[in-house]
Design an enzyme around this catalytic site. Structure first.
Site, short mmCIF file in Angstrom:
data_model
loop_
_atom_site.label_atom_id
_atom_site.label_comp_id
_atom_site.label_asym_id
_atom_site.label_seq_id
_atom_site.Cartn_x
_atom_site.Cartn_y
_atom_site.Cartn_z
N GLU A 1 12.49 -9.47 2.48
CA GLU A 1 11.72 -8.30 2.92
C GLU A 1 12.50 -7.05 2.52
O GLU A 1 13.71 -6.97 2.76
CB GLU A 1 11.54 -8.36 4.43
CG GLU A 1 10.75 -7.23 5.02
CD GLU A 1 10.58 -7.33 6.52
OE1 GLU A 1 10.24 -6.31 7.13
OE2 GLU A 1 10.78 -8.43 7.11
N ARG B 1 12.83 4.52 12.72
CA ARG B 1 11.65 5.39 12.64
C ARG B 1 10.74 5.19 13.85
O ARG B 1 11.19 4.76 14.90
CB ARG B 1 10.93 5.12 11.31
CG ARG B 1 11.86 5.48 10.11
CD ARG B 1 11.20 5.33 8.79
NE ARG B 1 10.03 6.19 8.70
CZ ARG B 1 9.07 6.01 7.81
NH1 ARG B 1 9.13 5.02 6.95
NH2 ARG B 1 8.03 6.82 7.76
N ALA C 1 2.93 -0.76 5.01
CA ALA C 1 2.36 -0.81 6.35
C ALA C 1 1.90 -2.23 6.73
O ALA C 1 1.86 -2.56 7.92
CB ALA C 1 1.21 0.17 6.48
N TYR D 1 11.52 8.83 1.54
CA TYR D 1 11.47 7.81 0.50
C TYR D 1 12.19 8.18 -0.79
O TYR D 1 12.28 7.36 -1.70
CB TYR D 1 10.02 7.46 0.19
CG TYR D 1 9.28 6.92 1.39
CD1 TYR D 1 9.57 5.66 1.89
CD2 TYR D 1 8.32 7.67 2.04
CE1 TYR D 1 8.90 5.15 3.00
CE2 TYR D 1 7.65 7.18 3.15
CZ TYR D 1 7.95 5.93 3.63
OH TYR D 1 7.31 5.44 4.73
N PRO E 1 0.79 -1.22 0.00
CA PRO E 1 0.00 0.00 0.00
C PRO E 1 0.83 1.28 0.00
O PRO E 1 1.85 1.37 0.66
CB PRO E 1 -0.84 -0.10 1.28
CG PRO E 1 -0.13 -1.08 2.14
CD PRO E 1 0.57 -2.02 1.21
N ASN E 2 0.34 2.21 -0.78
CA ASN E 2 0.86 3.57 -0.90
C ASN E 2 2.19 3.69 -1.64
O ASN E 2 2.67 4.79 -1.85
CB ASN E 2 0.96 4.25 0.47
CG ASN E 2 -0.40 4.36 1.13
OD1 ASN E 2 -1.36 4.76 0.49
ND2 ASN E 2 -0.48 3.97 2.38
N ARG F 1 5.54 11.12 -2.28
CA ARG F 1 5.20 10.85 -0.87
C ARG F 1 6.44 10.99 0.00
O ARG F 1 7.41 10.25 -0.14
CB ARG F 1 4.65 9.42 -0.74
CG ARG F 1 4.41 8.99 0.67
CD ARG F 1 4.03 7.53 0.76
NE ARG F 1 3.92 7.12 2.14
CZ ARG F 1 4.10 5.90 2.56
NH1 ARG F 1 4.39 4.93 1.71
NH2 ARG F 1 3.99 5.61 3.84
N ASN G 1 8.03 -5.66 -0.48
CA ASN G 1 7.92 -4.45 0.32
C ASN G 1 6.44 -4.35 0.64
O ASN G 1 5.65 -3.87 -0.16
CB ASN G 1 8.41 -3.22 -0.43
CG ASN G 1 8.36 -1.98 0.44
OD1 ASN G 1 7.68 -1.94 1.47
ND2 ASN G 1 9.07 -0.95 0.02
N HIS H 1 12.65 -2.67 2.34
CA HIS H 1 12.16 -1.36 2.79
C HIS H 1 13.08 -0.28 2.26
O HIS H 1 14.31 -0.44 2.30
CB HIS H 1 12.12 -1.27 4.32
CG HIS H 1 11.21 -2.26 4.93
ND1 HIS H 1 9.85 -2.09 4.96
CD2 HIS H 1 11.47 -3.45 5.52
CE1 HIS H 1 9.31 -3.14 5.55
NE2 HIS H 1 10.27 -3.99 5.89
#
Length: 160
Positions: A108, A117, A87, A33, A20-21, A28, A84, A110
């Site tokens: 995984e 964070r 969330a 990012y 998502p996103n 964004r 990725n 990111h």
């Protein structure tokens, strides 16, 4: 596809899933990012895949079910996954279960470093179903993950 077996073409096939996103990359929170779009990242992965002799397929969805469907279908035609989950990394037992069920090696990915964070980003629900994690290198995290997974797959014995 059974673990250790290559696709029918003999070429390694990697499925890259983004959650998502991530379609908003480039605009964004660029201070976190970066300015690369997901399209830019996918294009780089395809090019790097060709250099490595790997076929790369990419998919993004904001919908958990769509990601689950792609993971389930991947066992028939892919050798490994890059994920990725956005969330969903921190919330989705369903993604964990799907990754365990297909028994494909998954890395995984990111763009940022979640552990640096907010506290709620420090925990990954999918990590236990992955062979590795690449994070904090910006858009390069995807490329580094592709290179690492490719090396990992090439070291594994092939079934005959």
């Amino acid at each position: 596809m059974p673990a250790g077996e290559r696709s029918n073409s003999g070429t390694l096939r990697i499925l890259v899933l983004s959650g998502p996103n991530l379609q908003l990359l480039g605009t964004r929170e660029p201070e976190i990012y970066g300015r690369d779009t997901l399209f830019d990242i996918h294009a780089r992965l395809v090019v790097r895949g060709k250099e490595l002799g790997v076929e790369v397929d990419t998919f993004q969805s904001n919908h958990e079910g769509a990601l689950l469907d792609r993971i389930a279908a991947a066992r028939e035609s892919f050798d490994g996954l890059l994920l990725n989950a956005g969330a969903y990394t921190h919330t989705s037992l369903a993604l964990f279960d799907a990754l365990k069920a297909v028994d494909l090696p998954c890395v995984e990915v990111h763009i940022s470093n979640p552990e640096a964070r907010e506290a709620y980003r420090h925990s990954s629900m999918i990590a236990g179903a992955c062979i590795a994690k690449v994070s904090g290198f910006g858009a390069d995290s995807y490329v580094l993950a592709l290179e690492g997974l490719t090396r990992w797959l090439l070291r594994r014995p092939l079934s005959i």
